[in-house]
Design an enzyme around this catalytic site. Sequence first.
Site, PDB file in Angstrom:
ATOM      1  N   ASP A 357       0.825  -1.213   0.000  1.00 22.56           N
ATOM      2  CA  ASP A 357       0.000   0.000   0.000  1.00 22.56           C
ATOM      3  C   ASP A 357       0.868   1.276   0.000  1.00 22.56           C
ATOM      4  O   ASP A 357       1.992   1.267   0.491  1.00 22.56           O
ATOM      5  CB  ASP A 357      -0.845  -0.044   1.285  1.00 22.56           C
ATOM      6  CG  ASP A 357      -2.062   0.847   1.217  1.00 22.56           C
ATOM      7  OD1 ASP A 357      -2.174   1.637   0.276  1.00 22.56           O
ATOM      8  OD2 ASP A 357      -2.904   0.737   2.129  1.00 22.56           O
ATOM      9  N   ASP A 472      -6.155  -6.809  -2.056  1.00 23.36           N
ATOM     10  CA  ASP A 472      -6.584  -6.627  -0.674  1.00 23.36           C
ATOM     11  C   ASP A 472      -8.068  -6.245  -0.620  1.00 23.36           C
ATOM     12  O   ASP A 472      -8.658  -5.823  -1.626  1.00 23.36           O
ATOM     13  CB  ASP A 472      -5.729  -5.520  -0.037  1.00 23.36           C
ATOM     14  CG  ASP A 472      -5.609  -5.660   1.473  1.00 23.36           C
ATOM     15  OD1 ASP A 472      -6.390  -6.394   2.080  1.00 23.36           O
ATOM     16  OD2 ASP A 472      -4.711  -5.000   2.054  1.00 23.36           O
ATOM     17  N   ASP A 541      -2.795 -10.828   9.019  1.00 23.62           N
ATOM     18  CA  ASP A 541      -1.966  -9.642   9.250  1.00 23.62           C
ATOM     19  C   ASP A 541      -1.090  -9.854  10.467  1.00 23.62           C
ATOM     20  O   ASP A 541      -0.184  -9.055  10.736  1.00 23.62           O
ATOM     21  CB  ASP A 541      -2.851  -8.416   9.501  1.00 23.62           C
ATOM     22  CG  ASP A 541      -2.958  -7.556   8.263  1.00 23.62           C
ATOM     23  OD1 ASP A 541      -2.415  -7.950   7.228  1.00 23.62           O
ATOM     24  OD2 ASP A 541      -3.590  -6.487   8.340  1.00 23.62           O
TER      25      ASP A 541
HETATM   26  C1  DGJ Z   1      -4.178  -5.056   5.068  1.00 25.99           C
HETATM   27  C2  DGJ Z   1      -3.262  -6.168   4.662  1.00 25.99           C
HETATM   28  O1  DGJ Z   1      -3.618  -7.353   5.290  1.00 25.99           O
HETATM   29  C3  DGJ Z   1      -1.825  -5.750   4.978  1.00 25.99           C
HETATM   30  O2  DGJ Z   1      -0.955  -6.797   4.693  1.00 25.99           O
HETATM   31  C4  DGJ Z   1      -1.494  -4.531   4.178  1.00 25.99           C
HETATM   32  O3  DGJ Z   1      -1.497  -4.849   2.814  1.00 25.99           O
HETATM   33  C5  DGJ Z   1      -2.486  -3.436   4.480  1.00 25.99           C
HETATM   34  N1  DGJ Z   1      -3.842  -3.872   4.324  1.00 25.99           N
HETATM   35  C6  DGJ Z   1      -2.252  -2.253   3.599  1.00 25.99           C
HETATM   36  O4  DGJ Z   1      -3.181  -1.287   3.787  1.00 25.99           O
END
Ligand code: DGJ
Length: 731
Positions: A357, A472, A541
Amino acid sequence: MKYLRHCGLVLLALALAVPAASARKTVIPVETEHTALILSVRENGVLETLHYGNRIADPKAFGGFVTGLSEDNGSGPMAYPTTGGRYLGEPALHVRYADGYHNTELVYAAHQVRRNGDVVTTEITLKDPVTLLEVKLFYEAYQKEDVISTHAEIRNGGRQPVELLNYASGSLYLDADQYHLTHFHGGWADEMQMDGEVLTHDTKVIESRRGTQVTQCNNPSFLVSLNADRLQENVGEVVAGALAWSGNFRLSFEMDESNRLNVLAGISPFASAYKLAAGQTFATPDFLYTFSGRGAGQASRNLHAWARNFGVYGGGQINPTLLNSWEGAYFTFTTETLLRMIDDAASMGLEMFVLDDGWFAKDYPRNGDDAGLGDWEVNTAKIPEGIDFVASYAHDKGLKFGIWIEPEMVNPQSNLAHAHPDWVVQSPGRELYQSRNQWVLDLSNPAVQDFVYGIFDKTMQLAPNIDYIKWDCNRTVADFGSKYLGKDQDRFFVEYAQGIYNVMRRLRTKYPDTIVQCCSSGGGRVDYGALKYFNEIWTSDNTDAFTRAYIQYATNLIYPACVMASHVSAVPNHQTGNVTPLKFRFDMACSGRLGMELQPKNLTERERALADRCIRSYKQYRDLVFTGDVYRLASPYEGDYYALMYVSQDQSRAVVYTYCLKYQNRAVGAHVFRLDGLDPARSYRVTELNVDRSCWWGSGRTHAGDFLMNGGFNPVLLKTFDSAVFYLEAE
Ligand code: DGJ
């Protein structure tokens, strides 16, 4: 594209009906190498389920079996139960007809069987002679994998429109004295947490009504242990199943008065009465399941083999190790930051750099999560040279290049939100709720589907060779509604999910070789519907290796290791604050698709050396992670250790991972793990990998498979977060 192999079916045989002893029933066996679903047609035309479990040599033996009295009495459970007649349980199909009545009574009309390689498809046509509704049930039996995939096609053969109120993909009847259900719930950074209970009479429902699947969701999958009060790894009968659908879903488990369990899996009917015009057909998603007589382990291996061979896009292919920019740079970077990370990735032997991002939007620059989503042009204030420059730099260093998008969403602070307010999911007159400062785009609208497809397509043009896209999706649907659908709001949830698939089908036609990761604020959209198009998932995450033990263990019950992206991050990270040793983090990440997600320049020399060793050895054995069979040796949910191994199909090679999650009293001594899946008659050279401090006396020597599986494989793992990895090769 392996998963498409079965599409070109060759018609081999018609109506392989087996007349049963009394000729009252037509028995329709749906068989794999070791399992069978036995269906039969009663004399009144009702299609029943007689058996699901181990394969039975003579399916004809089932005449009169169901009631246990005589073939004239009672009836077996309907194979696709409908509302109406004498059936009063949870229906697979519930239709409201134009005259307001709810009765559907389906009778057998015909069936045919065809074979295409490993896959035998049985298609059974049922009709309601009164309402003219027609249902085709499809059962695809994957012979070697022991997996059955079923779905229904519901056709309105009448002259008036009808409404589908429930339209499950399939019903699976099980018969046991006791059922233990394992299912998965989650939250952000806490996906796929195992939950379980012994089922009691009436109905247990696992459902999602969130529109887009993000991490707060349940997972559309389950395991049912028969005649047991818990899930066991190597013993007992287990049925594992999953719905291949990325939208709202409903799994229900109804134990009836005769103790039978009806498992229904399908699209959630929540706010989704589906109108079917005269002559129109609705196809449900696939419900796949497997039976194991040897516990959860064999059930997982069956599902994984099916996934690698048919269910996952590019399944079985080896995906590259990588450095992802997110946790190392977040939104704050320049071209220089990225180039130095690429240098580091290359020098550590990683194979790809992924720009996460923060790279896009000019008028509303994406410097945080509050702006820019929707405006997919390069932010030249951050990267004046453009993406091609960064991608070419990576390619010149021998790395592949990947980039992040979140095409289903829009920030209110964006040109897109101003230009197309009507594209946002919304309900008239209501204030639009923001989550992560963003709104959801209405993918039920074909114009939005074109736009989303266009984002992917445009991003791929930013450089000549973009190898990987991280897709995403960071929020669920709220205020649900679609301007585009007008009065047909009931179609919203179904058509939103179909909209994603429409986009994915299109982009897979144009970009068959691009590796696409399915990320949904972590492991949200993890299902076999999405995996038809995506190569891998961002498992969570949460990159904290301790929490990952629980997430990865549970994910791997249903989904194969080849899809589980697992990255080494810095400690403490922003998720849990746990401080685990780098070796533990590597040993955990190496049990999935290995990556790193930190700023490599912050590693000490000693840490760099360890990282180099781990990456080098991983690349030598990783085919086992991507194509081997999993054997779980210890569950983090049940004790202080987590351990698993992957074994090559020919049992000549294996990799074993062992982790200590809690301090062990030294007086107790080292824990003994019994290895599994090896050939007891062969000898294996055992080599410890990722060595920091050698921890097994037998490393470097050759041991009999029999000894390793039954004797004393006891690496010394005493401290919290001790871990060890071993490579085994038959001599
Ligand atoms: C959520 C994703 O799970 C992360 O790995 C990352 O890409 C963020 N979004 C970026 O905003």
